[in-house]
Each structure stands twice: as C-alpha cells, then as structure tokens.
Write an enzyme that holds these catalytic residues in place. Structure first.
Site, PDB file in Angstrom:
ATOM      1  N   LYS A 205      11.448 -16.299   2.715  1.00  0.00           N
ATOM      2  CA  LYS A 205      10.498 -15.404   3.379  1.00  0.00           C
ATOM      3  C   LYS A 205       9.074 -15.756   2.953  1.00  0.00           C
ATOM      4  O   LYS A 205       8.802 -15.967   1.772  1.00  0.00           O
ATOM      5  CB  LYS A 205      10.811 -13.955   3.000  1.00  0.00           C
ATOM      6  CG  LYS A 205       9.884 -12.905   3.584  1.00  0.00           C
ATOM      7  CD  LYS A 205      10.347 -11.515   3.169  1.00  0.00           C
ATOM      8  CE  LYS A 205       9.444 -10.416   3.700  1.00  0.00           C
ATOM      9  NZ  LYS A 205       8.113 -10.409   3.071  1.00  0.00           N
TER      10      LYS A 205
ATOM     11  N   SER B  17      14.975  -4.608  -1.573  1.00  0.00           N
ATOM     12  CA  SER B  17      13.936  -5.245  -2.380  1.00  0.00           C
ATOM     13  C   SER B  17      14.324  -5.305  -3.853  1.00  0.00           C
ATOM     14  O   SER B  17      15.006  -4.413  -4.380  1.00  0.00           O
ATOM     15  CB  SER B  17      12.632  -4.452  -2.242  1.00  0.00           C
ATOM     16  OG  SER B  17      11.656  -4.896  -3.179  1.00  0.00           O
TER      17      SER B  17
ATOM     18  N   HIS C  43       3.562 -11.589   4.443  1.00  0.00           N
ATOM     19  CA  HIS C  43       3.755 -10.463   3.532  1.00  0.00           C
ATOM     20  C   HIS C  43       3.042  -9.210   4.039  1.00  0.00           C
ATOM     21  O   HIS C  43       2.523  -8.410   3.278  1.00  0.00           O
ATOM     22  CB  HIS C  43       3.243 -10.819   2.130  1.00  0.00           C
ATOM     23  CG  HIS C  43       4.045 -10.197   1.018  1.00  0.00           C
ATOM     24  ND1 HIS C  43       5.028 -10.883   0.355  1.00  0.00           N
ATOM     25  CD2 HIS C  43       4.010  -8.965   0.453  1.00  0.00           C
ATOM     26  CE1 HIS C  43       5.565 -10.098  -0.573  1.00  0.00           C
ATOM     27  NE2 HIS C  43       4.969  -8.917  -0.523  1.00  0.00           N
TER      28      HIS C  43
ATOM     29  N   TYR D 209      12.550 -11.681  -5.957  1.00  0.00           N
ATOM     30  CA  TYR D 209      11.354 -12.226  -6.600  1.00  0.00           C
ATOM     31  C   TYR D 209      11.838 -13.015  -7.808  1.00  0.00           C
ATOM     32  O   TYR D 209      12.518 -12.461  -8.682  1.00  0.00           O
ATOM     33  CB  TYR D 209      10.417 -11.116  -7.087  1.00  0.00           C
ATOM     34  CG  TYR D 209       9.612 -10.436  -6.028  1.00  0.00           C
ATOM     35  CD1 TYR D 209       8.776 -11.153  -5.179  1.00  0.00           C
ATOM     36  CD2 TYR D 209       9.650  -9.046  -5.889  1.00  0.00           C
ATOM     37  CE1 TYR D 209       8.019 -10.520  -4.212  1.00  0.00           C
ATOM     38  CE2 TYR D 209       8.895  -8.396  -4.932  1.00  0.00           C
ATOM     39  CZ  TYR D 209       8.083  -9.141  -4.095  1.00  0.00           C
ATOM     40  OH  TYR D 209       7.341  -8.500  -3.139  1.00  0.00           O
TER      41      TYR D 209
ATOM     42  N   ILE E 152       4.923  -5.811  13.823  1.00  0.00           N
ATOM     43  CA  ILE E 152       5.804  -5.452  14.933  1.00  0.00           C
ATOM     44  C   ILE E 152       5.965  -3.936  14.963  1.00  0.00           C
ATOM     45  O   ILE E 152       6.422  -3.337  13.985  1.00  0.00           O
ATOM     46  CB  ILE E 152       7.151  -6.167  14.813  1.00  0.00           C
ATOM     47  CG1 ILE E 152       6.941  -7.676  14.983  1.00  0.00           C
ATOM     48  CG2 ILE E 152       8.151  -5.649  15.834  1.00  0.00           C
ATOM     49  CD1 ILE E 152       8.117  -8.524  14.634  1.00  0.00           C
TER      50      ILE E 152
ATOM     51  N   THR F 105      11.468 -14.505  -1.661  1.00  0.00           N
ATOM     52  CA  THR F 105      10.072 -14.322  -1.259  1.00  0.00           C
ATOM     53  C   THR F 105       9.248 -15.436  -1.876  1.00  0.00           C
ATOM     54  O   THR F 105       9.175 -15.567  -3.106  1.00  0.00           O
ATOM     55  CB  THR F 105       9.539 -12.951  -1.694  1.00  0.00           C
ATOM     56  OG1 THR F 105      10.260 -11.939  -0.973  1.00  0.00           O
ATOM     57  CG2 THR F 105       8.066 -12.809  -1.380  1.00  0.00           C
TER      58      THR F 105
END
Length: 411
Positions: free
Chosen positions: A220, A105, A244, A131, A321, A157
């Site tokens: 994403k 991230s 998200h 980002y 998931i 993202t």
C-alpha cells in the site's frame, strides 16, 4: 438510500471531540493532496456503452482468491475506539455484514484475535495491515498473531518511512491512552520500537511472506508504475495505489491521476528480470504531467491478456473516494477494488457497526445502479471509458475526457 459521505462527516464532527475529529480529518502540510484526492475523481468523464443487457447487475468480485459481494472495501485506519466504544470490532462487524473486505490496522485499539473472531462470525474475510516498526521482532510477533487469527493477507504500508507533519492533529494534541495503544503491543519499557522503521525496502515483501507463513502481501502506498513492477518482482500479490489519504507527502499526486499508469503497467508487464537494485527507484525518469506513462487505452479493463509474469496481480486504490460514482470511476481507470478510510470512520462514529454496514451496502447499491447506466452487467465489464485529453488544462487542474468523432473513433 444513497449514502451522503459529506453529511456523515458533518454529523461526526458534531459528535466527536474536536481533537479526535481533526486527527481523523486532517492531512499533512497545507493539505493540498488531501483536497486534490477528492476533486480528482470528479474530473474524469465517462463514455457509457449502450445496448448491453443490464437487466441484472452483479457487483461481486474476487480478491486474492476470496469472494466478496462488493469491490468497496474498508481501508486500514488507526484508533477506532476514539470514534466508537466498540472500535474495530464494530467496523469489522459492519464490513462483514456488507460482504466487504476489512483491513485491520497495526494501530488497532482492539485485540487482533477478537477482531478475527468477529469477522469469522460474520462470514467475512480480513487482511492485516503491517507497519514495519523499528523493533522488527515486535512486528513479526504481530504478523504471526494475525496469521493465526485468520488474516487472509498482509498489507505492507510502504509510504511511511517517517510520519508526515499534520498541523491540525499536532495543534490539537490528540492523546491515545496506553490501554488502547498497547492493546496488541503489550507492556513496553520503550515505545521507541513501535515507531515506523525508515529502512524498509522491497526485500521486506519476502520477509513478511516468510514470517506470515506464506500469506500474500499487498503493498500500500504505490503511486508509480516502476514501483508497482518492482513490488511484483519481489513477490507482492497486489498494490494499493495510495498517498495515505493525503497524510504523508503533501503535493503527492492524487490517486485518480496515478491509477491509470499503474494499472497499465500491471497489464503490460513484464516483471523485470533479476533483483531490483537497492536505493532509489525509478529506473529512468517518470514523464512530466498529471498522468505518467502516456494515455490509458480505451476498451475493457484489462485490454488484452495479462502477461504470464503478472497474471493475477491486483491493482487497488484508495484516497478521496466518497460516492458510488467515484467507485465506478476507479474501476473504469483500472482498479479491481477500492478502499474507503475516512467515510468509514464517520459512519462508525455516527452509527457503530450498523452505520458502517449501511454505508458499504448503500455505496454498493449506488454502484450497481451506475453500472447499469454505464452498460456493465458485472464489475469485469465496467468499460475503461476515460483517457487523458491532450488539451487538458495545466498540471494541477487536469480534465480527463474522451471525445468521440462522428465516425466513432477517438480523437
């Protein structure tokens, strides 16, 4: 042993400070999407194939040209040092040890270069999540560092033009220290430039490709077929069907419902010719109902050849998931890989790198067992055996099932 994500979560809740747990666990708004994400995977029924040779099952996959032992990957999540002192270094080591893809991230609490070195030492592969921040030069610098440190792809993202309000974490007021927040950003006079930009468009796919030295870009946060095709038209290598983790627009469609239509659009193509107009997409309305774009065809995924314009285009998924069965279901519905977020954080909090590795290897072993039961010896053979039932309950409570008539036909 089959991993128990719920048990991991309960244990992590006991270990973590309450405000940290709420930051990780919480969703936006009334958390409708957060809950629906988990529930939706359980509402898909499968039709297993028989009389296939499954004396050996192979969970290996290739994603953007790299080989992995499993289609189960680690999604980008923020601030891992709040869960474990080693932070992202432990998560990356656990993923590499399991032969799984790791996505780092932008909000990492460990240096990009150190994470890259850990993955390389473990023989793994990692991608870097981006980002696009208000300070684009800051964003560009991070992307160049990730590319130099060995990232194999960039993950843009796309669903955070603004950050969704989360009651739990806002009430708890979790604080990330400067040492962790600025570890990759450096000393900054104004933190405003680190906020996500609200003017990100499809054109930024090409911008990231350029500043990343040609690295493939995965987008994403896609829930719509038209957005997936627009991403492909602008050069994306793949999309991750994602809301998200229920942390942005509450009431957004669960990813299990969105996935079949996005996967079908990627199979059908073609990529629209010419530039996609600026402003709101879609090009035309999305049909009402839990699964847009009609029924999902029965048969293997993909059903028929992939058009030249989308050959190799990847469709992945995350959100809710928790089990090997959820992974199998995602593969059935058209995903080439699945990404785990919160369960990895719980495993990290409970066991560090070993905990992450055990979670991923356990889910992969469970998937291999279920693939044999479904009649699939390899991931590409996993049958697309679920389709929406025209008689499903009202929207919000869908029930996907496949009915087989006595003569073997679908009805």
């Amino acid at each position: 042993m089959v991993p128990d994500a719920a048990a991991l979560q309960r244990r992590a809740r006991q270990l973590l400070p309450a405000e940290v747990y709420d930051y990780y666990a919480g969703g936006s708004g009334r958390e409708r999407t957060l809950r629906a994400n988990v529930k939706a995977w359980r509402q898909v029924w499968l039709a297993p194939r028989v009389l296939r040779d499954v004396s050996a099952t192979d969970t290996a996959v290739r994603l953007l040209g790299a080989a992995f032992a499993t289609p189960v990957a680690v999604a980008p999540t923020a601030f891992h040092r709040m869960a474990h002192p080693d932070g992202e270094l432990a998560t990356a080591a656990g993923a590499a040890g399991a032969g799984a893809l790791y996505v780092l991230s932008t909000r990492s609490t460990r240096r990009i270069e150190d994470v890259g070195a850990v993955v390389a030492a473990g023989g793994g592969t990692w991608w870097y999540q981006v980002y696009v921040m208000r300070d684009r030069e800051l964003t560009a610098g991070l992307v160049r560092r990730a590319a130099a440190a060995g990232a194999a792809a960039l993950v843009l993202t796309a669903d955070t033009p603004v950050v969704g309000h989360k009651r739990r974490s806002e009430q708890a007021r979790v604080t990330v220290g400067d040492e962790d927040f600025l570890v990759n950003l450096g000393p900054l006079a104004d933190l405003g430039g680190t906020t996500q930009a609200a003017d990100v468009t499809f054109a930024d796919i090409g911008w990231l490709t350029e500043i990343g030295g040609g690295l493939p870009v995965v987008v994403k946060g896609v829930l719509r077929p038209d957005d997936a095709l627009a991403c492909a038209a602008h050069g994306a290598a793949a999309v991750i069907v994602s809301n998200h983790g229920g942390r942005q627009l509450d009431g957004a469609i669960p990813t299990a419902w969105a996935l079949p239509a996005v996967a079908a659009a990627a199979r059908a193509g073609p990529v629209p010719a010419g530039p996609v107009p600026a402003g709101p997409v879609p090009a035309g309305p999305v049909p009402a109902g839990p699964v847009p774009a009609g029924p999902v065809p029965a048969g293997p995924v993909p059903a028929g050849p992939v058009p030249a314009g989308l050959e190799g285009f990847g469709v992945y998924v995350d959100g809710g998931i928790r089990t090997g069965h959820d992974v199998l279901t995602a593969l059935v519905l058209g995903a080439r890989a699945v990404f785990l977020g919160r369960p990895v954080l719980w495993a990290l909090a409970c066991g560090g790198a070993d905990g992450v590795r055990e979670l991923l290897t356990g889910l992969t072993a469970e998937l291999a067992h279920l693939m044999a039961l479904a009649g699939a010896a390899s991931v590409p053979e996993v049958p697309a055996a679920a389709a929406p039932d025209p008689g499903s309950p009202a929207a919000g409570q869908p029930d996907h099932r496949l009915t087989i008539s006595p003569d073997g036909g679908r009805r």
